[in-house]
Design an enzyme around this catalytic site. Structure first.
Site, mmCIF file in Angstrom:
data_model
loop_
_atom_site.group_PDB
_atom_site.id
_atom_site.type_symbol
_atom_site.label_atom_id
_atom_site.label_comp_id
_atom_site.label_asym_id
_atom_site.label_seq_id
_atom_site.Cartn_x
_atom_site.Cartn_y
_atom_site.Cartn_z
ATOM 1 N N HIS A 74 0.821 -1.200 0.000
ATOM 2 C CA HIS A 74 0.000 0.000 0.000
ATOM 3 C C HIS A 74 0.859 1.255 0.000
ATOM 4 O O HIS A 74 1.922 1.303 0.620
ATOM 5 C CB HIS A 74 -0.899 0.038 1.240
ATOM 6 C CG HIS A 74 -2.142 -0.782 1.120
ATOM 7 N ND1 HIS A 74 -3.071 -0.608 0.117
ATOM 8 C CD2 HIS A 74 -2.625 -1.794 1.912
ATOM 9 C CE1 HIS A 74 -4.069 -1.465 0.279
ATOM 10 N NE2 HIS A 74 -3.822 -2.194 1.353
ATOM 11 N N CYS A 99 0.191 2.635 -4.668
ATOM 12 C CA CYS A 99 -0.520 3.849 -5.028
ATOM 13 C C CYS A 99 0.265 5.087 -4.579
ATOM 14 O O CYS A 99 1.038 5.037 -3.627
ATOM 15 C CB CYS A 99 -1.906 3.853 -4.388
ATOM 16 S SG CYS A 99 -2.962 2.521 -5.004
#
Length: 399
Positions: free
Chosen positions: A149, A205
């Site tokens: 993440h 991301c």
């Protein structure tokens, strides 16, 4: 697969542990990788393990070193769980061993699905990266991969380096975030070693601008401008990426989700007002750089020296895809595109004719993801000296 790099006692052990050894001209040892006939010799871009020297200082005439730190966070058992990040690490490790002449003991694998491996906590990631940086001498190569993440941390005080008031960060398995400034600080010593080649590959991301580079060679589509050039003969599509019953999730954590996980660890509510103190209480000196001023507010950003090459899975405002094809292994769309194009470059014979440069690789990845109908736009950020050099120094072909 070994998780942590071992410390061999002699060069003979390096060769014995890594593959068959041969004696070349002049008595020099050569290693047969067993993967497509690649061999390394004094005349190649071969290397000796930096761990043999102890001090990290190479002797005159010593061969170049190649070291890798591969990090994959699936966050098992949490609401943040992903599926393809550990598989990405396996795929990248295989790519480095097969095509680029890395030795297994010079690849440190950090994954959170195997307790035998070094766990990818914030403190452990910082230690492994700092150790790798400390082992470098001019002419060496350091490759870092992160799958997991990414998030954006709200900036509480004005910072000229962050006009959007957001800091990009990667999320270790324990949520002890590594912000862009932490990474800049870790890699800063390499500014004194201009011929060290650092490649940071981030499949998460908000990974664009993760190293706060001044120069961006390839970025997203610009309104009114031409699209990036199409690279010929790139394998079409991402396997399974848009097949039937394929699930695609974003490798992004909203900061409220980060607050929730920190609250669970701290035993009290954590939000932007007390995040710094909470992270300091939880992680001490290993807390993110920007939370260390008075225990709360972030400190002013460090200035990047444009050390190394950042290959990001997307722009800073975009998300990277975690793909779960029905009946197949999950993967990161960006990582899968990179390894597919690299494998094609070598197995098709193109590597005999010309090296695969950073620029062509990223352009090829962008084209491949577009064919797979992904909206993320990988970027290439680095000093202008690097874009048209080979993506990792290629081992010589022996056939």
């Amino acid at each position: 697969m070994g998780c942590a790099a071992s410390v061999p006692e002699s060069t003979a052990q390096v060769h014995a542990a890594s593959g068959k050894t041969k004696t070349g001209a002049g008595g020099h040892s050569k290693r047969d990788s067993g993967n497509g006939g690649y061999t390394l010799s004094n005349e190649d871009d071969g290397y000796v393990s930096p761990r043999l020297s102890g001090s990290g200082s190479a002797k005159p005439g010593a061969r170049r070193s190649k070291v890798a730190v591969l990090i994959g966070c699936n966050y098992p058992g949490t609401q943040a769980a992903l599926a393809g990040c550990v598989n990405d690490v396996h795929a990248v490790r295989e790519m480095l061993l097969t095509h680029f002449g890395f030795y297994p003991q010079d690849i440190t694998v950090m994954i959170d699905t195997d307790p035998k491996c070094v766990q990818p906590t914030g403190a452990n990631i910082k230690k492994q990266l700092r150790d790798a940086v400390a082992s470098m001498t001019d002419g060496d190569e350091l490759f870092v991969h992160f799958s997991g993440h990414g998030t954006q941390v709200p900036v509480r005080e004005p910072d000229p380096e962050e006009p959007d008031h957001l800091d990009e960060a990667i999320c270790p398995t324990d949520m002890n975030l590594l912000c862009d400034n932490d990474l800049v600080e870790i890699f800063e010593p390499l500014a004194e070693l201009p011929d060290v080649k650092l490649t940071f590959q981030a499949d998460c991301c908000h990974s664009g601008t993760l190293l706060d580079m001044e120069n961006c060679e390839i970025t997203g589509f610009k309104k009114g401008g031409p699209p990036p050039p199409i690279v010929a003969n790139v394998p079409a599509g991402v396997p399974g990426a848009r097949g039937v019953k394929t699930t695609v999730n974003a490798r992004s954590l909203d900061f409220n989700q980060v607050f929730a996980q920190l609250s669970a660890e701290a035993g009290h509510s954590v939000d932007q007002s007390n995040m710094g103190q909470a992270m300091h209480d939880l992680f001490g000196e290993d807390a993110p750089h920007k939370t260390k001023k008075d225990g709360n507010g972030p400190v002013t950003g460090l200035k990047s020296s444009d050390v190394g090459v950042l290959m990001s899975g997307c722009q800073s405002h975009e998300t990277s895809a975690d793909v779960r094809p029905a009946g197949g292994k999950p993967f990161g769309a960006f990582t899968n595109a990179v390894t597919t194009i690299v494998n094609d470059h070598f197995t098709s014979g193109k590597a005999k004719e010309y090296p695969l440069t950073y620029r062509n690789l990223v352009l090829g990845v962008r084209e491949m993801l577009a064919r797979g109908q992904f909206t993320q736009s990988p970027c290439l950020e680095c000093n202008p000296r690097w874009p048209d050099t080979p993506f990792i120094r290629h081992a010589k072909l022996n056939k």
